[in-house]
Design a protein around this motif. Structure first.
Motif, PDB file in Angstrom:
ATOM      1  N   ASP A  50       0.830  -1.213   0.000  1.00  0.00           N
ATOM      2  CA  ASP A  50       0.000   0.000   0.000  1.00  0.00           C
ATOM      3  C   ASP A  50       0.867   1.267   0.000  1.00  0.00           C
ATOM      4  N   GLY A  51       2.182   1.090  -0.138  1.00  0.00           N
ATOM      5  CA  GLY A  51       3.076   2.238  -0.252  1.00  0.00           C
ATOM      6  C   GLY A  51       3.591   2.774   1.077  1.00  0.00           C
ATOM      7  N   VAL A  52       3.139   2.196   2.196  1.00  0.00           N
ATOM      8  CA  VAL A  52       3.583   2.698   3.507  1.00  0.00           C
ATOM      9  C   VAL A  52       4.994   2.175   3.804  1.00  0.00           C
ATOM     10  N   GLU A  53       5.853   3.073   4.287  1.00  0.00           N
ATOM     11  CA  GLU A  53       7.223   2.682   4.634  1.00  0.00           C
ATOM     12  C   GLU A  53       7.380   2.780   6.152  1.00  0.00           C
ATOM     13  N   ARG A  54       7.781   1.685   6.786  1.00  0.00           N
ATOM     14  CA  ARG A  54       7.936   1.687   8.249  1.00  0.00           C
ATOM     15  C   ARG A  54       9.415   1.583   8.619  1.00  0.00           C
ATOM     16  N   PRO A  55       9.959   2.653   9.228  1.00  0.00           N
ATOM     17  CA  PRO A  55      11.355   2.591   9.660  1.00  0.00           C
ATOM     18  C   PRO A  55      11.549   1.409  10.622  1.00  0.00           C
ATOM     19  N   THR A  56      12.614   0.648  10.413  1.00  0.00           N
ATOM     20  CA  THR A  56      12.792  -0.590  11.178  1.00  0.00           C
ATOM     21  C   THR A  56      14.252  -0.740  11.600  1.00  0.00           C
ATOM     22  N   ASP A  57      14.457  -1.015  12.892  1.00  0.00           N
ATOM     23  CA  ASP A  57      15.826  -1.255  13.383  1.00  0.00           C
ATOM     24  C   ASP A  57      16.144  -2.749  13.422  1.00  0.00           C
ATOM     25  N   VAL A  58      15.133  -3.541  13.783  1.00  0.00           N
ATOM     26  CA  VAL A  58      15.351  -4.986  13.923  1.00  0.00           C
ATOM     27  C   VAL A  58      14.243  -5.710  13.166  1.00  0.00           C
ATOM     28  N   LEU A  59      14.638  -6.673  12.354  1.00  0.00           N
ATOM     29  CA  LEU A  59      13.639  -7.436  11.589  1.00  0.00           C
ATOM     30  C   LEU A  59      13.742  -8.906  11.998  1.00  0.00           C
ATOM     31  N   VAL A  60      12.621  -9.433  12.496  1.00  0.00           N
ATOM     32  CA  VAL A  60      12.590 -10.834  12.943  1.00  0.00           C
ATOM     33  C   VAL A  60      11.820 -11.650  11.918  1.00  0.00           C
ATOM     34  N   LEU A  61      12.442 -12.687  11.408  1.00  0.00           N
ATOM     35  CA  LEU A  61      11.766 -13.566  10.446  1.00  0.00           C
ATOM     36  C   LEU A  61      11.219 -14.776  11.199  1.00  0.00           C
ATOM     37  N   ALA A  62       9.910 -14.763  11.417  1.00  0.00           N
ATOM     38  CA  ALA A  62       9.282 -15.921  12.068  1.00  0.00           C
ATOM     39  C   ALA A  62       8.593 -16.694  10.945  1.00  0.00           C
ATOM     40  N   THR A  63       9.415 -17.135   9.997  1.00  0.00           N
ATOM     41  CA  THR A  63       8.881 -17.613   8.719  1.00  0.00           C
ATOM     42  C   THR A  63       8.983 -19.124   8.525  1.00  0.00           C
ATOM     43  N   GLY A  64       9.214 -19.838   9.619  1.00  0.00           N
ATOM     44  CA  GLY A  64       9.092 -21.299   9.542  1.00  0.00           C
ATOM     45  C   GLY A  64      10.313 -22.024   9.021  1.00  0.00           C
ATOM     46  N   PHE A  65      10.063 -23.249   8.525  1.00  0.00           N
ATOM     47  CA  PHE A  65      11.142 -24.193   8.260  1.00  0.00           C
ATOM     48  C   PHE A  65      10.934 -24.918   6.931  1.00  0.00           C
ATOM     49  N   HIS A  66      12.019 -25.528   6.442  1.00  0.00           N
ATOM     50  CA  HIS A  66      11.903 -26.412   5.283  1.00  0.00           C
ATOM     51  C   HIS A  66      11.272 -27.715   5.770  1.00  0.00           C
ATOM     52  N   VAL A  67      10.024 -27.924   5.440  1.00  0.00           N
ATOM     53  CA  VAL A  67       9.314 -29.094   5.962  1.00  0.00           C
ATOM     54  C   VAL A  67       9.065 -30.121   4.861  1.00  0.00           C
ATOM     55  N   THR A  68       8.543 -29.649   3.732  1.00  0.00           N
ATOM     56  CA  THR A  68       8.251 -30.603   2.658  1.00  0.00           C
ATOM     57  C   THR A  68       9.428 -30.705   1.690  1.00  0.00           C
ATOM     58  N   ASP A  69      10.444 -29.931   1.924  1.00  0.00           N
ATOM     59  CA  ASP A  69      11.665 -30.023   1.113  1.00  0.00           C
ATOM     60  C   ASP A  69      12.859 -30.207   2.046  1.00  0.00           C
ATOM     61  N   LEU A  70      12.844 -31.326   2.771  1.00  0.00           N
ATOM     62  CA  LEU A  70      13.843 -31.575   3.812  1.00  0.00           C
ATOM     63  C   LEU A  70      15.270 -31.512   3.262  1.00  0.00           C
ATOM     64  N   PRO A  71      16.117 -30.648   3.824  1.00  0.00           N
ATOM     65  CA  PRO A  71      17.483 -30.543   3.313  1.00  0.00           C
ATOM     66  C   PRO A  71      18.254 -31.861   3.372  1.00  0.00           C
ATOM     67  N   ILE A  72      17.998 -32.688   4.366  1.00  0.00           N
ATOM     68  CA  ILE A  72      18.752 -33.943   4.480  1.00  0.00           C
ATOM     69  C   ILE A  72      18.480 -34.852   3.274  1.00  0.00           C
ATOM     70  N   ALA A  73      17.284 -34.672   2.656  1.00  0.00           N
ATOM     71  CA  ALA A  73      16.925 -35.510   1.502  1.00  0.00           C
ATOM     72  C   ALA A  73      17.831 -35.240   0.305  1.00  0.00           C
ATOM     73  N   GLU A  74      18.439 -34.079   0.290  1.00  0.00           N
ATOM     74  CA  GLU A  74      19.361 -33.768  -0.819  1.00  0.00           C
ATOM     75  C   GLU A  74      20.733 -34.373  -0.593  1.00  0.00           C
ATOM     76  N   LYS A  75      20.952 -34.879   0.596  1.00  0.00           N
ATOM     77  CA  LYS A  75      22.307 -35.352   0.941  1.00  0.00           C
ATOM     78  C   LYS A  75      22.437 -36.867   0.912  1.00  0.00           C
ATOM     79  N   ILE A  76      21.331 -37.577   1.004  1.00  0.00           N
ATOM     80  CA  ILE A  76      21.403 -39.040   1.095  1.00  0.00           C
ATOM     81  C   ILE A  76      21.180 -39.662  -0.288  1.00  0.00           C
ATOM     82  N   ARG A  77      22.159 -40.438  -0.735  1.00  0.00           N
ATOM     83  CA  ARG A  77      22.066 -41.101  -2.054  1.00  0.00           C
ATOM     84  C   ARG A  77      21.908 -42.602  -1.882  1.00  0.00           C
TER      85      ARG A  77
END
Ligand SMILES: Cc1cc2nc3c(=O)[nH]c(=O)nc-3n(C[C@H](O)[C@H](O)[C@H](O)COP(=O)(O)OP(=O)(O)OC[C@H]3O[C@@H](n4cnc5c(N)ncnc54)[C@H](O)[C@@H]3O)c2cc1C
Length: 508
Positions: free
Chosen positions: A336-363
């Motif tokens: 909406d064009g609003v700019e909010r000055p920010t000193d600290v940004l917290v990402l509470a944005t979760g985890f890799h759940v359906t794309d498990l990183p360990i799955a890329e490592k095991i052959r």
């Protein structure tokens, strides 16, 4: 034979680089597995942990307010009841202390190599061994047990300009205590389970807090209270009493499954409770409307909090419902064009759940990674084994998740199953044991069938429970006692065993 030293001074030991079993990860699952092995007298195993302490989730999530949302009496190992839980829902430090204590008590430290980040694991079909490459060197093991966690690797949102932010930027799961929040203008992105704990914990301290919400969650009251000394006394001296309390909590939480999976109308009273909670705590009708979810309760994880709504309604807080357009070096700009000055940004944005990183490592046997094999969705036999990956077991793998009750119950069910498989390998003198594609297909159908009509698929939300194809590949879609029952007897008929000295003959 080369060896490597384990870390904590009190349990210093040397671990062989060639062991019968390698466990990846030392959260609830890795610890539970290690304890089970020790209790059966199996000591030829190594635990590979990338961090410098056990604990997993509870070591990593140190953000203010971090606590479990399943009562501690239930969210703990059945073999290690803790009479001293200080609150009904314990906070992160107590849970972490419990896990460290359990590791020490059951001799897990002396098997654990810290700073061993598994970067690749490959099945050697000639030697019938897993070759595991880590940042602490190479390990070899006949059996690989992945307990690398489903909520272990944070996801960072793809927001324009995020990297250009010059204030303090941290994910809730990688909290930096050195960041001073006093008098700061803070932005929190996300309104999931972590956000609703961290927002009220920091709101009184900061100058202002902007909570960026994409979807409002359903929140019910949290009946948290200190555990009375009399109850602790009873738990200590009458362990059966604590067991009974645990049983009651279990039954109560299992009842939610009926609503989530079979009779969605049974969720209506729960939704009413959540709506009344919101109405009681938020007077401003506009804010209340913005905090009202637009999907059926249960479709996403039901959250519990008594202080999130008051925190968001506080004079120094703002709930922002416009999407984030970009992050600038010192501000966040919304669509909406609003700019909010920010000193600290917290990402509470979760985890890799359906794309498990360990799955890329095991052959597996054919050189493909688990991630490649799972391109069309994660498939397993009983959430634990995968065709093409001999002697490999996944703890807290696909369809083990439970939003409503304790993950520890699921973990213990899987640990018992894996332990039976290990005894089959030993008992029959096998070099390798591998599940069949047919068993996997049957399990896939079972999950699809049980998931039909559940609130997760039909509740009108887009949740992290579903993969990119819209399939439920994370949650167990039934009562958890049925999961335990399914795993209670090892399904030997769904496996092909290779006697030592012979080749594996399995259809591709
Ligand atoms: C904030 C938060 C609160 C939660 N609250 C609850 C709750 O109240 N009730 C509930 O039932 N569940 C809860 N959960 C879910 C929780 O994750 C599980 O209950 C449980 O802790 C999972 O244990 P785990 O051992 O499977 O995984 P984790 O605890 O994630 O442990 C995985 C371990 O593997 C290690 N690892 C990962 N990859 C590698 C690698 N490549 N090499 C070496 N080591 C590796 C990690 O460092 C970690 O130590 C919560 C989760 C979060 C994030």
């Amino acid at each position: 034979m080369t060896t490597v030293e384990t870390k904590p001074a009190q349990n210093r030991a040397t671990v062989r680089r060639e062991a019968k079993i390698a466990i990846v990860g030392s959260g609830f699952a890795g610890l539970g597995m290690a304890v089970q092995l020790r209790q059966r007298g199996e000591t030829d195993f190594v635990v590979l942990e990338r961090a410098d302490e056990v604990g997993g989730t509870w070591r990593d999530n140190t953000y203010p307010g971090a606590a479990c949302d399943v009562q501690s009496n239930l969210y703990s190992f059945s073999f290690a009841p803790n009479p001293d839980w200080p609150r009904s829902y314990s906070e992160q430090p107590e849970i972490q202390a419990y896990l460290e204590n359990t590791a020490a008590r059951y001799g897990v430290y002396e098997h654990t190599v810290f700073g061993a980040d598994v970067t690749a694991a490959r099945w050697d079909d000639d030697a019938h061994q897993w070759i595991v490459l880590t940042t602490a060197g190479e390990f070899r093991a006949q059996v690989l047990i992945s307990a690398a966690g489903a909520l272990a690797d944070p996801t960072y949102p793809d927001i324009e300009g995020l990297r250009s932010f010059e204030g303090e930027l941290m994910h809730s799961a990688r909290w930096d205590d050195a960041v001073d929040l006093d008098g700061k203008r803070v932005g929190v992105i996300g309104t999931g389970a972590s956000a609703i704990q961290v927002v009220p914990a920091i709101q009184p301290q900061v100058e202002s807090i902007a909570v960026y919400q994409r979807t409002a969650p359903w929140i019910v009251p949290r009946s948290d209270r200190p555990v009375k000394r009399s109850a602790q006394f009873l738990y200590r001296h009458l362990p059966l009493f604590q067991k009974a309390v645990r049983g009651l909590l279990y039954v109560f939480r299992e009842l939610l499954v009926v609503g989530m999976t079979k009779r969605r109308r049974l969720l209506e009273p729960v939704q009413k409770v959540a709506r009344a909670h919101l109405q009681r705590q938020v007077r401003d009708p506009k804010l209340r409307a913005a905090l009202t979810p637009n999907f059926t309760i249960g479709c996403k994880r039901i959250l519990i909090s008594n202080d999130y709504y008051p925190a968001v309604a506080a004079p120094n807080a703002e709930l922002v419902t416009s999407g984030i357009a970009e992050v600038r070096p010192h501000s966040v700009v919304t669509t909406d064009g609003v700019e909010r000055p920010t000193d600290v940004l917290v990402l509470a944005t979760g985890f890799h759940v359906t794309d498990l990183p360990i799955a890329e490592k095991i052959r597996g046997r054919d050189g493909r990674t688990l991630a490649q094999v799972w391109e069309d969705g994660m498939v397993t036999n009983r959430s634990t084994t995968v065709a093409g990956f001999p002697n490999m077991f996944l703890l807290v793998g696909p369809n083990v998740g439970v939003g409503h009750t304790s993950m520890v119950y699921m973990i213990e069910s899987q640990v018992a199953y894996v332990d039976q498989a290990l005894q089959v390998i030993d008992g029959e003198g096998l070099a390798a044991l591998e599940t069949t594609p047919e068993a996997q297909q049957a399990y896939r159908e079972l999950i699809a069938d049980k998931s039909k009509g559940t609130v997760w698929l039909a509740g009108g939300c887009a949740s992290w429970y579903l993969d990119k194809h819209g399939h439920n590949s994370t949650l167990w879609p039934d009562f958890t006692f049925r999961f335990r029952k399914m795993l209670s007897a090892f399904d030997r008929e769904n496996y092909v065993g290779v006697p030592a000295g012979r080749e594996l003959e399995v259809a591709a």
